[in-house]
Design an enzyme around this catalytic site. Structure first.
Site, PDB file in Angstrom:
ATOM      1  N   ASP A  11       0.968  -1.009  -0.020  1.00 56.99           N
ATOM      2  CA  ASP A  11      -0.153   0.027  -0.050  1.00 56.99           C
ATOM      3  C   ASP A  11       0.859   1.092   0.135  1.00 56.99           C
ATOM      4  O   ASP A  11       2.168   1.337   0.494  1.00 56.99           O
ATOM      5  CB  ASP A  11      -0.790   0.052   1.330  1.00 56.99           C
TER       6      ASP A  11
ATOM      7  N   ASP B  31      -0.342   5.268   0.801  1.00 55.00           N
ATOM      8  CA  ASP B  31      -0.411   6.229   2.012  1.00 55.00           C
ATOM      9  C   ASP B  31      -0.752   5.545   3.331  1.00 55.00           C
ATOM     10  O   ASP B  31      -1.588   4.735   3.473  1.00 55.00           O
ATOM     11  CB  ASP B  31      -1.816   7.027   1.525  1.00 55.00           C
TER      12      ASP B  31
HETATM   13 MG   LIG Z   1      -2.934   3.140   3.285  1.00 54.31          MG
END
Ligand SMILES: [Mg+2]
Length: 260
Positions: free
Chosen positions: A14, A16
């Site tokens: 992932d 952010d």
């Molecule tokens: Mg995230």
């Protein structure tokens, strides 16, 4: 964390909250990526962000956060949406969304039709107008399939939690009374497409992320092992009452060992 860490062949990572936090770097992220490169472990950055192109995402990782990244390592919900559309019949699309989504759909060979498209795809659109919602609604009512990049209702910014793709989708869902097919995490579509792209089996990859609701559930729902890192959205205390736990949980990415 379990004592024995499996030797995963590939990683889905992932962005952010995991590689950076909003506009702030996460200091352990560059080292984690360098370790993966040294160990020759293939990985893909898997993001629900549909507004940026893979090139823009890679540029931001390199220039703003010192994370070495290449365009072909970035898999956005827009790319997954375009890959999913290719499995359906019909080559025309109406897009409610930004450049990242429009580019992905055009690069996949679809043409834009504002009146009678085969599909309507909806993502975050920060230039949303009533007219766009109207076109999307009318096309879906005429039978176009309704596909949404992701269901995140909000987007964290320095100003607070602003409306996300899921909120835009909700408007069109309300107007059509049709539930779209969602593509982004935690859905199966983006995971299946990402795994296809990285070229391993589900049990050979690890999903790494900061958000239990999206990243970790994407793994749990799709038989992919998960690594939760507490540098972003989900806090350690949030996990005390959760029944289905991630495979591993760590404070920062520096706590993860990649066997060389
Ligand atoms: Mg995230």
């Amino acid at each position: 964390m379990e004592d024995k860490i499996k030797d995963y062949k590939g990683y889905l990572i992932d962005l952010d909250g995991t590689m950076y936090k909003g506009n702030e770097p996460i200091s352990e992220a560059p080292g984690f990526i360098n370790q993966l490169r040294k160990a020759e472990k293939p990985f893909l950055f898997v993001t629900n962000n549909s507004t940026s192109s893979p090139r823009e995402v890679a540029k931001k990782l390199n220039e703003q956060f010192n994370v070495e990244a290449y365009e072909e390592e970035v898999y956005t919900s827009s790319l997954a949406t375009a890959d999913y559309l290719k499995t359906l019949s019909g080559k025309s699309v109406y897009v409610v969304g930004e450049k990242g989504l429009l580019e992905a759909v055009l690069n996949a060979g679809f043409k834009i039709d504002e009146e009678n498209p085969d599909h309507v795809v909806v993502g975050l659109d920060r230039a949303l107008t009533y007219e766009k919602c109207e076109k999307a609604t009318l096309a879906i009512q005429k039978g176009a399939t309704f596909v949404a990049t992701n269901k995140d209702t909000n987007l964290p910014t320095e100003r607070g939690m602003v409306p996300g793709a899921g909120s835009v989708v909700a408007l069109i869902e309300k107007a059509t009374r049709i539930v779209p097919t969602f593509v982004g995490k935690p859905e199966a579509i983006i995971m299946d497409e990402a795994i296809k792209r990285i070229g391993f089996k589900k049990n050979e990859v690890l999903m790494v992320g900061d958000n239990y609701e999206t990243d970790i559930l994407a793994g749990i729902n799709n038989e992919v092992d998960t690594l939760l890192v507490y540098t972003g959205f989900t806090k350690e205390e949030d996990m005390k009452t959760v029944i289905e736990q991630p495979t591993y949980a760590i404070q920062t990415l520096a706590d993860w060992r990649i066997d060389l």
